[in-house]
Motif scaffolding. Structure first.
Motif, short mmCIF file in Angstrom:
data_model
loop_
_atom_site.label_atom_id
_atom_site.label_comp_id
_atom_site.label_asym_id
_atom_site.label_seq_id
_atom_site.Cartn_x
_atom_site.Cartn_y
_atom_site.Cartn_z
N GLY A 139 0.75 -1.41 -0.15
CA GLY A 139 -0.06 0.05 0.03
C GLY A 139 0.80 1.42 -0.06
N PHE A 140 2.23 1.10 0.66
CA PHE A 140 2.96 2.45 0.53
C PHE A 140 3.35 2.58 -0.99
CE2 PHE A 140 7.35 3.84 0.25
CZ PHE A 140 7.36 5.14 1.05
N ALA A 141 3.67 1.66 -1.66
CA ALA A 141 3.95 1.79 -3.13
C ALA A 141 2.76 2.58 -3.83
CB ALA A 141 4.36 0.62 -3.83
N ILE A 142 1.51 2.17 -3.77
CA ILE A 142 0.35 2.58 -4.38
C ILE A 142 0.16 4.00 -3.65
CG2 ILE A 142 -2.19 2.37 -4.64
CD1 ILE A 142 -1.34 -0.74 -4.28
N ALA A 143 0.23 4.23 -2.64
CA ALA A 143 -0.12 5.52 -2.01
C ALA A 143 1.05 6.86 -2.47
CB ALA A 143 -0.02 5.56 -0.44
N THR A 144 2.24 6.12 -2.66
CA THR A 144 3.23 7.00 -2.94
C THR A 144 2.89 7.52 -4.62
OG1 THR A 144 4.99 6.20 -1.74
CG2 THR A 144 5.85 7.52 -3.82
N LYS A 145 2.72 6.56 -5.51
CA LYS A 145 2.17 6.91 -6.76
C LYS A 145 1.21 7.71 -6.95
CE LYS A 145 -0.53 4.38 -8.58
NZ LYS A 145 -1.59 3.52 -9.15
N CYS A 146 0.11 7.55 -6.12
CA CYS A 146 -0.96 8.74 -6.02
C CYS A 146 -0.58 10.06 -5.38
CB CYS A 146 -2.09 7.85 -5.25
SG CYS A 146 -2.92 6.25 -6.15
N PHE A 147 0.26 9.99 -4.57
CA PHE A 147 0.68 11.07 -3.92
C PHE A 147 1.50 11.89 -5.02
CE2 PHE A 147 4.04 13.41 -1.72
CZ PHE A 147 3.20 14.27 -0.69
N LEU A 148 2.21 11.37 -5.71
CA LEU A 148 3.10 12.11 -6.64
C LEU A 148 2.10 12.56 -7.78
CD1 LEU A 148 6.12 9.70 -6.99
CD2 LEU A 148 5.92 11.77 -5.90
N ARG A 149 0.96 11.87 -8.08
CA ARG A 149 0.07 12.41 -9.07
C ARG A 149 -0.97 13.07 -8.56
NH1 ARG A 149 -0.57 6.41 -12.52
NH2 ARG A 149 1.56 6.55 -13.59
N LYS A 150 -1.09 13.60 -7.44
CA LYS A 150 -2.05 14.41 -6.65
C LYS A 150 -3.25 13.80 -6.73
CE LYS A 150 0.47 18.48 -7.45
NZ LYS A 150 1.85 18.11 -7.75
N GLU A 151 -3.28 12.38 -6.47
CA GLU A 151 -4.60 11.64 -6.68
C GLU A 151 -4.90 11.14 -5.29
OE1 GLU A 151 -4.28 10.26 -11.08
OE2 GLU A 151 -4.03 8.73 -9.58
N SER A 152 -6.14 10.88 -4.85
CA SER A 152 -6.57 10.08 -3.67
C SER A 152 -6.27 8.54 -3.95
CB SER A 152 -7.97 10.30 -3.41
OG SER A 152 -8.33 9.39 -2.18
N PRO A 153 -5.68 7.90 -2.99
CA PRO A 153 -5.27 6.40 -3.03
C PRO A 153 -6.36 5.47 -2.61
CG PRO A 153 -4.17 7.24 -1.25
CD PRO A 153 -4.91 8.18 -1.87
N VAL A 154 -7.46 6.21 -2.16
CA VAL A 154 -8.54 5.26 -1.38
C VAL A 154 -9.18 4.25 -2.35
CG1 VAL A 154 -10.76 5.32 -0.52
CG2 VAL A 154 -9.07 6.98 0.06
#
Length: 326
Positions: A139-154
């Motif tokens: 989940g850290f990798a997915i959350a990091t990807k979304c954070f860099l794209r300014k998206e919600s990882p939910v």
């Protein structure tokens, strides 16, 4: 490079290019900058056509001054150095991003192995906590990807993490950092329970620190853009050069001037656009890093790790699924 891909950008990326397909590779449009710079090329070509028409009609004759300016070594050298520096700087940012994600991948694999092998789980509760830690790790990798794209990882984590975790993710301003807190808290609890010893606790803490380092490296790239003054100056210099160059070529080339200007502007504008394309490598562009593919690979790695039994045998992988964005 933050716009989502269209249906025309789903072809398989190039791998090894045989000699027989070299021409096709050179002419392909997918991943090329030509579609974005073509309007500017046509503009400069049309402008040079107008200059050639006025020259041929006798409205002006002397082009020696402009020829001396565009053929000046210092002028050409400055423009060339600026373009090379622009491209090199952009590629350095691209490569730094890839190295940061390489660190994230390696650390995730090492940390998942430590969680699975080194952390004892004598009770059902301890086994559940271990499984949750492994899920949080990917989940850290997915959350990091979304954070860099300014998206919600939910939406991408809802099938992986618990409802309680998702509620915490929704409230967090920086979800990847929250995940690292969870992991550190998990290792501290295992240490206090006697399931890992001091050196193992230190090793796991070091790996969590490497995850934070990878996140910080990516964050440095997106929060430190190229200086705007440098971008503006390069664009203005390229614009002036492409505007003045036809005046120095029209006497020799005549009606062929627009073709020469199209070629020159293709080279100059293309180099500049390549820098614009790759300076932020975390978006959805064809030339950006394939972050969804990396996250999918890590998800499969974690499933394999979870299928590894205590007696050293690989059992059936858990029925986990996630939905990535592209």
């Amino acid at each position: 490079s933050q716009s989502k891909p269209s249906v025309f950008m789903t072809a398989t990326p190039l791998t090894a290019t045989p000699r027989s397909t070299w021409i096709l590779s050179a002419l392909r449009l997918q991943g090329a900058v030509l579609p974005r710079i073509l309007p500017r090329i046509l503009f400069f070509s049309a402008l040079s056509l107008g200059m050639a028409a006025t020259y041929k009609s006798g409205l002006w004759h002397d082009s020696n001054n402009m020829k001396a300016l565009t053929s000046n070594v210092a002028c050409n050298l400055v423009l060339g150095l600026l373009l090379v520096f622009r491209t090199n700087t952009a590629y350095e940012r691209y490569w730094d991003g890839r190295k940061a994600w390489g660190t994230l991948v390696i650390t995730t694999r090492n940390l998942s192995r430590e969680i699975k092998i080194a952390v004892a789980a004598p009770t059902a509760e301890a086994k559940a906590e271990k499984e949750a830690a492994l899920k949080r790790l990917v989940g850290f990798a997915i959350a990091t990807k979304c954070f860099l794209r300014k998206e919600s990882p939910v939406s991408q984590l809802k099938d992986l993490l618990s409802a309680e975790d998702i509620a915490q993710i929704e409230k967090a301003e920086r979800p990847p950092q929250l995940v690292t807190f969870w992991l550190s808290h998990y290792f501290q609890r295992q240490y206090q329970a006697g399931y890992i010893d001091g050196p193992q606790r230190a090793d796991c803490n070091m790996l969590v620190n490497q995850l934070v380092e990878a996140l910080s490296g990516c964050e440095r790239i997106i929060k430190t853009p190229m200086p705007m003054s440098y971008k503006i100056y390069l664009k203005r210099l390229t614009l002036l050069y492409c505007l003045i160059l036809p005046l120095g070529l029209v006497e020799q080339l005549g009606w062929w001037t627009p073709s020469a200007i199209a070629l020159v502007s293709f080279v100059l504008l293309g180099i500049e656009e390549i820098g614009n394309e790759i300076e932020n490598p975390f978006g959805y562009s064809f030339n950006d890093l394939k972050l969804d593919s990396i996250c999918d690979t890590l998800f499969k790695d974690i499933k394999t790790t979870m299928a590894f039994s205590e007696d050293g045998k690989l059992e059936e992988e858990p029925a986990l699924t996630i939905t990535l964005s592209d």
